[in-house]
Design a protein around this motif. Structure first.
Motif, PDB file in Angstrom:
ATOM      1  N   VAL A 175       5.559  27.251  24.537  1.00 15.28           N
ATOM      2  CA  VAL A 175       4.671  26.140  24.191  1.00 15.28           C
ATOM      3  C   VAL A 175       3.594  26.041  25.270  1.00 15.28           C
ATOM      4  O   VAL A 175       3.906  25.873  26.456  1.00 15.28           O
ATOM      5  CB  VAL A 175       5.437  24.804  24.098  1.00 15.28           C
ATOM      6  N   VAL A 176       2.340  26.155  24.880  1.00 11.08           N
ATOM      7  CA  VAL A 176       1.227  26.027  25.823  1.00 11.08           C
ATOM      8  C   VAL A 176       0.571  24.660  25.620  1.00 11.08           C
ATOM      9  O   VAL A 176       0.259  24.279  24.487  1.00 11.08           O
ATOM     10  CB  VAL A 176       0.203  27.152  25.655  1.00 11.08           C
ATOM     11  N   LEU A 177       0.380  23.952  26.715  1.00 13.24           N
ATOM     12  CA  LEU A 177      -0.211  22.616  26.683  1.00 13.24           C
ATOM     13  C   LEU A 177      -1.546  22.617  27.416  1.00 13.24           C
ATOM     14  O   LEU A 177      -1.624  23.000  28.584  1.00 13.24           O
ATOM     15  CB  LEU A 177       0.747  21.610  27.347  1.00 13.24           C
ATOM     16  N   ILE A 178      -2.591  22.197  26.704  1.00 10.40           N
ATOM     17  CA  ILE A 178      -3.861  21.860  27.340  1.00 10.40           C
ATOM     18  C   ILE A 178      -4.172  20.414  26.971  1.00 10.40           C
ATOM     19  O   ILE A 178      -3.713  19.910  25.944  1.00 10.40           O
ATOM     20  CB  ILE A 178      -5.013  22.798  26.919  1.00 10.40           C
ATOM     21  N   THR A 179      -4.922  19.745  27.808  1.00  7.35           N
ATOM     22  CA  THR A 179      -5.189  18.330  27.558  1.00  7.35           C
ATOM     23  C   THR A 179      -6.335  17.870  28.445  1.00  7.35           C
ATOM     24  O   THR A 179      -6.667  18.518  29.442  1.00  7.35           O
ATOM     25  CB  THR A 179      -3.932  17.484  27.830  1.00  7.35           C
ATOM     26  N   ASP A 180      -6.965  16.779  28.061  1.00  6.38           N
ATOM     27  CA  ASP A 180      -8.016  16.173  28.895  1.00  6.38           C
ATOM     28  C   ASP A 180      -9.089  17.190  29.284  1.00  6.38           C
ATOM     29  O   ASP A 180      -9.453  17.311  30.456  1.00  6.38           O
ATOM     30  CB  ASP A 180      -7.390  15.534  30.136  1.00  6.38           C
ATOM     31  N   THR A 181      -9.583  17.909  28.294  1.00  6.59           N
ATOM     32  CA  THR A 181     -10.667  18.854  28.549  1.00  6.59           C
ATOM     33  C   THR A 181     -11.960  18.112  28.885  1.00  6.59           C
ATOM     34  O   THR A 181     -12.797  18.626  29.623  1.00  6.59           O
ATOM     35  CB  THR A 181     -10.877  19.768  27.340  1.00  6.59           C
ATOM     36  N   HIS A 182     -12.158  16.947  28.346  1.00  2.63           N
ATOM     37  CA  HIS A 182     -13.287  16.077  28.697  1.00  2.63           C
ATOM     38  C   HIS A 182     -14.622  16.809  28.712  1.00  2.63           C
ATOM     39  O   HIS A 182     -15.379  16.727  29.696  1.00  2.63           O
ATOM     40  CB  HIS A 182     -13.039  15.407  30.056  1.00  2.63           C
ATOM     41  N   THR A 377      -6.586  19.666  31.978  1.00  2.00           N
ATOM     42  CA  THR A 377      -7.254  20.958  32.021  1.00  2.00           C
ATOM     43  C   THR A 377      -8.678  20.840  32.553  1.00  2.00           C
ATOM     44  O   THR A 377      -9.189  21.755  33.191  1.00  2.00           O
ATOM     45  CB  THR A 377      -7.255  21.590  30.615  1.00  2.00           C
ATOM     46  N   GLY A 378      -9.326  19.722  32.271  1.00  3.22           N
ATOM     47  CA  GLY A 378     -10.689  19.492  32.753  1.00  3.22           C
ATOM     48  C   GLY A 378     -10.725  18.370  33.776  1.00  3.22           C
ATOM     49  O   GLY A 378      -9.798  18.199  34.559  1.00  3.22           O
ATOM     50  N   PHE A 379     -11.802  17.616  33.760  1.00  6.33           N
ATOM     51  CA  PHE A 379     -11.939  16.466  34.646  1.00  6.33           C
ATOM     52  C   PHE A 379     -12.747  15.397  33.928  1.00  6.33           C
ATOM     53  O   PHE A 379     -13.510  15.678  33.006  1.00  6.33           O
ATOM     54  CB  PHE A 379     -12.630  16.837  35.966  1.00  6.33           C
ATOM     55  N   TRP A 380     -12.549  14.161  34.346  1.00  4.94           N
ATOM     56  CA  TRP A 380     -13.343  13.065  33.810  1.00  4.94           C
ATOM     57  C   TRP A 380     -14.308  12.570  34.878  1.00  4.94           C
ATOM     58  O   TRP A 380     -13.947  12.436  36.055  1.00  4.94           O
ATOM     59  CB  TRP A 380     -12.456  11.889  33.388  1.00  4.94           C
ATOM     60  N   GLY A 381     -15.540  12.246  34.481  1.00  2.00           N
ATOM     61  CA  GLY A 381     -16.482  11.589  35.373  1.00  2.00           C
ATOM     62  C   GLY A 381     -16.869  12.444  36.559  1.00  2.00           C
ATOM     63  O   GLY A 381     -17.485  13.507  36.406  1.00  2.00           O
TER      64      GLY A 381
END
Length: 406
Positions: A175-182, A377-381
Motif C-alpha cells: 500500500v503506497v500512501l501520498i497525501t497533502d500534495t498541496h 508529500t508536499g508542503f502548505w504555505g
C-alpha cells in the motif's frame, strides 16, 4: 449550566451567553501573532544592547516593520478572493522566515546569552552581537536547507504493518500512501510528475491519496495535478477529501480525481481480494465537510462500512488523525491519515499536537486500531520543511505470525 448554554437572569429573561477568557483571547490571535513574529526578533537582533553604529538599527527596524506590514497584506491578496499567486508566494515565504527568526531569536536570545554570561565571555555588547550573528546564521542555514527539503521529491518510508485479522492470502500487500500534495502558487508540475514516477517504482497493489491535493480549485491547479493520472497500481487507486478541498470547490476535485482514474471513496468502500482473502478499503470525507455547506458532503463512517462483512479487516482512509476515535469505536484495523505535515517547521509540531492525537508514524488506539499518520508529500504555505521531512509511504501489510510449535 455551561458558558455556551443560554443564561437567564433572576426574573427569567434570557441573557447573552458569556464568553470564556480563552475565547476572547483567541479573537485577538490573528492580530497579536504577526506582531510577535516580527517584533521579537527585531528586539533581540537590534535592540538588546548591541549598540550598532548608524544606520544599522534604524534600517534593520524599518525592514522588520516592512515585513510586519507586507506579510498579512500579501497573504490576504494571495489567498483571498483574488488568489494572486505571486502575492501568495511572497506572503507565505515571509511567514516562514518570520517563524524561523522568531523561534531562534527566543531560543538563542535566552539560552546562548545565559551560556555566554555564565562562562564570562566578553561584555554585554559583545555577547549581544554574538547572539545576533548566531540567530542570523542559524536562520539562514535552516531556511536554505528547509527550502531544499520542501522542494525535493520525498524519500520513501517503508514499514511492515501487522494486522491480526488479515488473511494469509493478503500477506505482503503493498500500500503506497501520498497525501497533502498541496499544489499551489509555486508551480510544481514537474515535481508532481517526479513524485508519481517514484510511486510507480514501488510496485503498489493499492495507492492512496488522503486529501489536501491543492490550494486552489481543480480548474486552477489542474496542470499540477494531471500527473496523478499516470500513477499505477495493480488493484486500485483511491482518494478521500481533505480540509483544503473544502476551501476550493471540493466537488471539482472529486470529479477531477475520478477523471484521472482514481476512485473517490466518499463514505463508501471497495473490496481488495487476493489469494482467497478480502480486505475492506473504506474512505470518509474530511471532518470539516459537513460545516462546508456542500450538499452531500460529511464524514460518515457507518455509511462507508455499510454492507461490509464485519469479520473482514478494514483499511480506512481519513484525512485527519483525529478521526481515529470513531474508527477505533467501529473496530477499524488500520487508518491512514495525513494533515499534520509532521509540524512542517519545527517547533510548530507542539501546536499540532494540541489538535491531533498523533503527529507522524504508526500509533495504536484502542485494542485493535492502528493509525498511520504521514508527514505529507508536499508542503502548505511557507516553502520550507525544518526537521519534518516529507515522505512517500510504502506500507507492507502482514498477516499474523503462525503459531510456533512447542
Amino acid at each position: 449550566m455551561t458558558d455556551t448554554d443560554e443564561a437567564r437572569s433572576a426574573d427569567g429573561t434570557a441573557r447573552a451567553p458569556r464568553r470564556s477568557g480563552l475565547n476572547r483571547l483567541m479573537r485577538y490571535v490573528p492580530l497579536i501573532a504577526p506582531i510577535l513574529l516580527w517584533a521579537v526578533p527585531c528586539w533581540v537582533l537590534l535592540h538588546t544592547g548591541q549598540h550598532w553604529p548608524l544606520p544599522v538599527a534604524p534600517v534593520g527596524t524599518a525592514l522588520f516593520v516592512l515585513g510586519l506590514v507586507a506579510m498579512p497584506l500579501t497573504m490576504a491578496r494571495g489567498h483571498g478572493r483574488r488568489q494572486q499567486d505571486r502575492a501568495a508566494i511572497v506572503g507565505d515565504t515571509l511567514l516562514g522566515v518570520a517563524w524561523v527568526l522568531f523561534t531562534w531569536s527566543v531560543l538563542l536570545g535566552v539560552l546562548l546569552r545565559l551560556a555566554l554570561t555564565a562562562t564570562g565571555v566578553g561584555d554585554g555588547q559583545h555577547r549581544a552581537r554574538i547572539v545576533t550573528w548566531a540567530v542570523l546564521g542559524v536562520a539562514a542555514v535552516l531556511l536554505t536547507w528547509g527550502y531544499a527539503e520542501a522542494r525535493r521529491v520525498p524519500r520513501v518510508r517503508r514499514l511492515d504493518v501487522r494486522l491480526p485479522r488479515l488473511g494469509a492470502g493478503l500477506d505482503g500487500t503493498r500500500v503506497v500512501l501520498i497525501t497533502d500534495t498541496h499544489y499551489g502558487p509555486l508551480d510544481r508540475a514537474r515535481w508532481s510528475a517526479r513524485v508519481c514516477a517514484k510511486v510507480n517504482s514501488l510496485g503498489a497493489d493499492l495507492v492512496c491519496h488522503t486529501g489536501d491535493i491543492a490550494d486552489g480549485t481543480a480548474r486552477r491547479r489542474r496542470a499540477q495535478a494531471a500527473p496523478l493520472g499516470t500513477v499505477q497500481a495493480t488493484r486500485a487507486r483511491v482518494y478521500v477529501t481533505g480540509n483544503h478541498e473544502y476551501y476550493s470547490e471540493a466537488q471539482g476535485w472529486v470529479d477531477l480525481m475520478d477523471e484521472l482514474g482514481w476512485e473517490p471513496l466518499r463514505n463508501r468502500h471497495l473490496l481488495l481480494e487476493r489469494g482467497g482473502d478480502t480486505l475492506v478499503v473504506a474512505g470518509v470525507d474530511d471532518v470539516t465537510a459537513e460545516s462546508s455547506g456542500l450538499a452531500g458532503h460529511r464524514a460518515h463512517l457507518a455509511g462507508a462500512l455499510d454492507g461490509a462483512d464485519p469479520d473482514l479487516p478494514v483499511l480506512l482512509l481519513a484525512h485527519q488523525p483525529k478521526f481515529v476515535g470513531r474508527a477505533a469505536a467501529e473496530g477499524v484495523d488500520l487508518q491512514l491519515s495525513g494533515h499534520t505535515h509532521g509540524g512542517q517547521i519545527w517547533p510548530f509540531h507542539h501546536l499540532v499536537r494540541i489538535d491531533q492525537p498523533a503527529l507522524a508514524g504508526l500509533s495504536r488506539h484502542g485494542t485493535r486500531t492502528l493509525l498511520y499518520t504521514s508527514r505529507g508529500t508536499g508542503f502548505w504555505g511557507p516553502p520550507f520543511r525544518v526537521f519534518a521531512p516529507s515522505e512517500i509511504t510504502l506500507l507492507v501489510l502482514r498477516s499474523p505470525l503462525p503459531p510456533t510449535s512447542p
